[in-house]
Motif scaffolding. Structure first.
Motif, PDB file in Angstrom:
ATOM      1  N   THR A 236       0.827  -1.203   0.000  1.00 55.02           N
ATOM      2  CA  THR A 236       0.000   0.000   0.000  1.00 55.02           C
ATOM      3  C   THR A 236       0.866   1.261   0.000  1.00 55.02           C
ATOM      4  N   ARG A 237       0.345   2.315  -0.625  1.00 52.66           N
ATOM      5  CA  ARG A 237       1.087   3.559  -0.731  1.00 52.66           C
ATOM      6  C   ARG A 237       1.360   4.149   0.648  1.00 52.66           C
ATOM      7  N   ALA A 238       2.540   4.728   0.807  1.00 55.92           N
ATOM      8  CA  ALA A 238       2.914   5.299   2.095  1.00 55.92           C
ATOM      9  C   ALA A 238       2.051   6.499   2.458  1.00 55.92           C
ATOM     10  N   ASN A 239       1.514   7.201   1.452  1.00 56.93           N
ATOM     11  CA  ASN A 239       0.715   8.399   1.725  1.00 56.93           C
ATOM     12  C   ASN A 239      -0.787   8.138   1.607  1.00 56.93           C
ATOM     13  N   GLU A 240      -1.187   6.893   1.754  1.00 59.86           N
ATOM     14  CA  GLU A 240      -2.602   6.544   1.729  1.00 59.86           C
ATOM     15  C   GLU A 240      -3.333   7.216   2.884  1.00 59.86           C
ATOM     16  N   THR A 241      -4.499   7.786   2.616  1.00 63.84           N
ATOM     17  CA  THR A 241      -5.285   8.429   3.663  1.00 63.84           C
ATOM     18  C   THR A 241      -6.095   7.384   4.434  1.00 63.84           C
ATOM     19  N   ALA A 242      -6.629   7.812   5.574  1.00 59.22           N
ATOM     20  CA  ALA A 242      -7.434   6.911   6.386  1.00 59.22           C
ATOM     21  C   ALA A 242      -8.681   6.457   5.627  1.00 59.22           C
ATOM     22  N   GLU A 243      -9.293   7.356   4.868  1.00 56.93           N
ATOM     23  CA  GLU A 243     -10.479   6.992   4.111  1.00 56.93           C
ATOM     24  C   GLU A 243     -10.125   6.019   2.990  1.00 56.93           C
ATOM     25  N   GLU A 244      -8.996   6.235   2.337  1.00 53.50           N
ATOM     26  CA  GLU A 244      -8.557   5.308   1.284  1.00 53.50           C
ATOM     27  C   GLU A 244      -8.272   3.932   1.869  1.00 53.50           C
ATOM     28  N   GLN A 247     -11.603   2.167   2.419  1.00 49.14           N
ATOM     29  CA  GLN A 247     -12.151   1.640   1.171  1.00 49.14           C
ATOM     30  C   GLN A 247     -11.395   0.393   0.715  1.00 49.14           C
ATOM     31  N   ARG A 248     -10.076   0.427   0.858  1.00 49.03           N
ATOM     32  CA  ARG A 248      -9.252  -0.710   0.424  1.00 49.03           C
ATOM     33  C   ARG A 248      -9.584  -1.964   1.229  1.00 49.03           C
ATOM     34  N   ARG A 249      -9.961  -1.778   2.478  1.00 46.82           N
ATOM     35  CA  ARG A 249     -10.298  -2.932   3.315  1.00 46.82           C
ATOM     36  C   ARG A 249     -11.425  -3.756   2.691  1.00 46.82           C
ATOM     37  N   ALA A 447      -8.407   4.310  -5.492  1.00 43.43           N
ATOM     38  CA  ALA A 447      -7.228   5.042  -5.033  1.00 43.43           C
ATOM     39  C   ALA A 447      -6.053   4.104  -4.779  1.00 43.43           C
ATOM     40  N   ALA A 448      -6.330   2.874  -4.349  1.00 48.28           N
ATOM     41  CA  ALA A 448      -5.256   1.930  -4.011  1.00 48.28           C
ATOM     42  C   ALA A 448      -4.337   1.653  -5.184  1.00 48.28           C
TER      43      ALA A 448
END
Length: 454
Positions: A236-244, A247-249, A447-448
């Protein structure tokens, strides 16, 4: 590795007769996959070793010894390559001053060199190949002892220079950057400065291929292998937001970040390099260690480490010495130049493929819950940025498969429904395809997996 034929090629009457699929293979990439010269790489490694030490804290003014002399030579070599291609490279320094750091206590100017080969249609889209200038011995602060750094990392710099020689003979829609980065052993500072500059200037970075040790084919375990390369790629991207992350979950994407799909792309491009396969490693870097791709990952850019498969730790970060008949030190004798040429070729075909292809599709989305069908949608690149766009190809695989196993050419459209293909059972993605058959990396929906916009 598998080669995939577009699914529509199997139909007697394609639904998109006006969108005939491009060639499944790109013949000119075979030439690029054999073009790098082991002899030229050897000459460059020997020249870099001749500077005695390239420690970041070594002399920047001595004309023959130290980091300054090595950096100036690399700059001059890029300029020479540029003259041979009619001035096709923009060669310049990227600098920054560092102080108060554990490995750089006093103010030190960290100087890197980049050469930019501007794209003809989409110049603000970049693919980057990098190597590290600096070297070290056992004591990371020892800036005076001989530190040849033949494999770590003269091999990566030599490969980057050779890639510039090979690829500067052609023109590509997207831009290619050849980067010789300094300050790696002292804290990845060269990469940090270039990544920050790219972010500030709005570069659309599609890929960073960091080459750190590409010349050792004989491991400390006794294994000798000149037919594989490792590609390290974080999840996963290091700058992934909490909302992203939320969603990825529910939608997946842990193993389909842009960096992971860049690794899959490089794995497939190895088919153009004779007798070379790729080992994809699902990790940012070797256990507990780091490299110059990380500063780019930190800012959310797709970036991987390309390197040899079998390391010899007696030749890494070691004082030159012999103990009990055991030889230590990163000397020229430990470099397999033919192997370094193969890994350089892996870079050249990957850079050429991405710079030739249209930009990766943006805004990829997916739907199909509680239905038998799966629909993917995406945004087409502006015509100016993708004048060679032929259309798009869908990819999918079982969720446990490491590489894409199914594909279907769908033409120049912005959405497509795969009938009787249940969304719950597979991972999906979309790639942009050029008229000559070159492709972008596959983009996972949401976004992922996003490579960014246009």
């Amino acid at each position: 590795m598998r080669q995939f034929l577009p699914a529509l090629a199997l139909l007697a009457a394609p639904a998109f007769a006006h969108d005939a699929p491009p060639p499944a293979e790109t013949p000119w990439l075979h030439d690029i996959g054999t073009a790098p010269s082991a002899a030229r790489i050897e000459a460059d490694v020997r020249k870099l070793v001749s500077f005695g030490t390239r420690h970041t804290l070594s002399s920047q003014t001595d004309p023959k010894r130290g980091i300054g002399a090595a950096t100036a030579w690399i700059h001059d070599e890029f300029e020479r390559i540029s003259r041979e291609c009619g001035g096709c490279l923009e060669v310049r320094y990227v600098k920054g001053t560092v102080q108060g750091e554990p490995r750089i206590p006093g103010p030190v100017e960290v100087v890197s060199v980049i050469a930019i080969q501007r794209g003809t249609a989409d110049p603000n889209r970049y693919v980057i190949m990098s190597g590290d200038i600096d070297s070290r011995v056992s004591d990371v602060m020892n800036a005076t002892a001989d530190s040849p750094g033949a494999n770590d990392n003269a091999s990566g710099i030599a490969g980057t220079l050779e890639a510039a020689r090979v690829l500067s003979r052609q023109r590509f829609p997207g831009s290619i950057v050849y980067a010789a980065l300094s300050g790696e052993e002292q804290g990845l500072f060269g990469g940090k400065f270039l990544a920050q500059e790219a972010k500030k200037n709005g570069w659309r970075i599609e890929a960073v291929l960091n080459n750190d040790m590409i010349g050792n084919s004989a491991g400390l375990t006794g294994v000798v292998d000149n037919t594989t390369a490792r590609v390290f790629a974080e999840g996963t991207r290091a700058n992934e937001t909490a909302e992203e992350a939320r969603q990825r979950r529910f939608t997946g994407g842990e193993v389909d970040s842009p960096t992971r799909n860049l690794a899959r792309y490089i794995d497939r491009m190895a088919d153009y390099v004779p007798n070379l396969d790729v080992m994809m490693v699902y990790r940012l870097d070797r256990f507990g260690r780091g490299g110059h791709h990380r500063p780019f990952n930190d800012l959310g850019y797709p970036a991987v480490r390309v390197m040899e498969t079998n390391e010899n730790y007696d030749r890494q970060h070691q004082d030159l010495r012999t103990e009990n008949g055991r030889v230590y030190g990163d000397t020229i004798e430990g470099v397999d130049f033919a192997y370094a040429a193969k890994l350089t070729a892996l870079n050249t075909v990957s850079l050429a493929g991405m710079a030739s292809a249209p930009p990766p599709p943006a805004n990829v989305s997916i739907e199909g819950a509680v239905t038998a069908d799966t629909t993917l949608k995406w945004t087409r690149a502006p015509a100016k940025q993708a004048p060679n766009l032929a259309g798009y190809k869908l990819y999918w695989r079982l969720t446990t498969e490491p590489q894409w196993t199914h594909s279907r050419w769908v033409g120049d459209v912005t959405e497509f429904t795969l009938k009787n293909t249940v969304i719950d059972n597979y991972f999906f993605g979309v790639a942009a395809v050029a008229k000559d058959g070159t492709e972008s990396p596959v983009v996972f929906p949401g976004a992922a997996g996003s490579f960014g916009g246009y």
